[in-house]
Design a protein around this motif. Structure first.
Motif, PDB file in Angstrom:
ATOM      1  N   LEU A 289     132.956  73.036 -53.799  1.00  0.00           N
ATOM      2  CA  LEU A 289     131.527  72.934 -53.552  1.00  0.00           C
ATOM      3  C   LEU A 289     130.833  74.078 -54.289  1.00  0.00           C
ATOM      4  CD1 LEU A 289     129.429  71.322 -51.886  1.00  0.00           C
ATOM      5  CD2 LEU A 289     129.707  73.023 -50.110  1.00  0.00           C
ATOM      6  N   ASP A 290     130.069  73.759 -55.311  1.00  0.00           N
ATOM      7  CA  ASP A 290     129.411  74.821 -56.082  1.00  0.00           C
ATOM      8  C   ASP A 290     128.036  75.134 -55.482  1.00  0.00           C
ATOM      9  OD1 ASP A 290     128.320  72.428 -56.798  1.00  0.00           O
ATOM     10  OD2 ASP A 290     128.151  72.889 -58.937  1.00  0.00           O
ATOM     11  N   ALA A 291     127.394  76.151 -56.013  1.00  0.00           N
ATOM     12  CA  ALA A 291     126.128  76.638 -55.460  1.00  0.00           C
ATOM     13  C   ALA A 291     125.010  75.606 -55.612  1.00  0.00           C
ATOM     14  CB  ALA A 291     125.736  77.943 -56.139  1.00  0.00           C
ATOM     15  N   LYS A 292     125.008  74.893 -56.726  1.00  0.00           N
ATOM     16  CA  LYS A 292     123.941  73.900 -56.947  1.00  0.00           C
ATOM     17  C   LYS A 292     124.027  72.775 -55.910  1.00  0.00           C
ATOM     18  CE  LYS A 292     122.023  70.944 -60.546  1.00  0.00           C
ATOM     19  NZ  LYS A 292     122.009  69.656 -59.953  1.00  0.00           N
ATOM     20  N   THR A 293     125.230  72.290 -55.640  1.00  0.00           N
ATOM     21  CA  THR A 293     125.402  71.230 -54.652  1.00  0.00           C
ATOM     22  C   THR A 293     125.055  71.724 -53.246  1.00  0.00           C
ATOM     23  OG1 THR A 293     127.199  70.376 -56.021  1.00  0.00           O
ATOM     24  CG2 THR A 293     127.032  69.509 -53.799  1.00  0.00           C
ATOM     25  N   LEU A 294     125.448  72.956 -52.941  1.00  0.00           N
ATOM     26  CA  LEU A 294     125.120  73.526 -51.640  1.00  0.00           C
ATOM     27  C   LEU A 294     123.604  73.665 -51.474  1.00  0.00           C
ATOM     28  CD1 LEU A 294     126.185  74.752 -49.028  1.00  0.00           C
ATOM     29  CD2 LEU A 294     126.191  76.976 -50.186  1.00  0.00           C
ATOM     30  N   PHE A 295     122.930  74.109 -52.521  1.00  0.00           N
ATOM     31  CA  PHE A 295     121.472  74.231 -52.472  1.00  0.00           C
ATOM     32  C   PHE A 295     120.818  72.853 -52.280  1.00  0.00           C
ATOM     33  CE2 PHE A 295     117.291  74.750 -54.583  1.00  0.00           C
ATOM     34  CZ  PHE A 295     116.765  75.685 -53.713  1.00  0.00           C
ATOM     35  N   ASP A 296     121.350  71.843 -52.941  1.00  0.00           N
ATOM     36  CA  ASP A 296     120.820  70.483 -52.773  1.00  0.00           C
ATOM     37  C   ASP A 296     121.023  69.974 -51.341  1.00  0.00           C
ATOM     38  OD1 ASP A 296     119.900  70.352 -55.341  1.00  0.00           O
ATOM     39  OD2 ASP A 296     121.668  69.283 -56.117  1.00  0.00           O
TER      40      ASP A 296
END
Length: 143
Positions: free
Chosen positions: A57-64
Motif C-alpha cells: 500500500l503506497d502513500a498515494k493509495t492511502l491518501f486516496d
C-alpha cells in the motif's frame, strides 16, 4: 395484547411524520442501494474484467482511501442534514397553517359577536340592518 387506543381520524392537513431513526435508516439504505446499483451498472457497461491486486500500500493509495472515507462521512452528514431540514420545513408549514386557521376563526368569531351586539343594542337602524326580519318599528318613515 391489543392496545386500547382508538385510531384518530386523519385530518387532511395533519402532520404525519415518521420517527427520525426510521427516516434516517431508510435514507441511508436507499443511498447505499442507489450507489451500489450505479457502480455495478458502470462495471457492467464498461465490461470491467478484474482488479489488479498489489500487496503493498503506497502513500498515494492511502491518501486516496482517506479522501474517500472523508467523502463518505460528508455524504452521510449531508443526508442527515437533508432529512432534518425536510422535517423542520414540514413542521413549520403545519404550524403556519394552524396559526392562519386560528386567526381566521378568531377574526370571524369576533366579527360575528360585534354584529350580534350591534343588532341587540336596540337602535332602529341597527335592527334594520341585521339578518333577522325587521321589527314593526322599522317600517320606512316610522321610528
Amino acid at each position: 395484547m391489543m392496545s386500547r387506543r382508538r385510531p384518530r381520524p386523519l385530518n387532511e392537513r395533519e402532520l404525519r411524520l415518521w420517527k427520525v431513526g426510521r427516516a434516517l435508516v431508510l435514507t441511508f439504505v436507499t443511498a447505499v442501494l442507489v450507489t451500489g446499483s450505479v457502480f455495478y451498472g458502470l462495471v457492467y457497461l464498461l465490461d470491467f474484467q478484474e482488479i489488479d491486486t498489489t500487496a503493498k500500500l503506497d502513500a498515494k493509495t492511502l491518501f486516496d482511501l482517506v479522501k474517500l472515507s472523508f467523502g463518505v462521512v460528508a455524504g452521510a452528514g449531508a443526508l442527515v442534514a437533508l432529512v432534518g431540514a425536510h422535517r423542520r420545513q414540514r413542521v413549520d408549514e403545519a404550524g403556519a397553517h394552524r396559526e392562519a386557521t386560528r386567526l381566521h376563526t378568531e377574526r370571524f368569531s369576533q366579527a360575528e359577536f360585534a354584529a350580534r351586539d350591534t343588532v341587540l343594542t336596540g337602535t332602529p337602524t341597527s335592527r334594520c340592518s341585521g339578518g333577522s326580519p325587521p321589527p314593526r318599528c322599522c317600517v320606512w318613515g316610522r321610528s
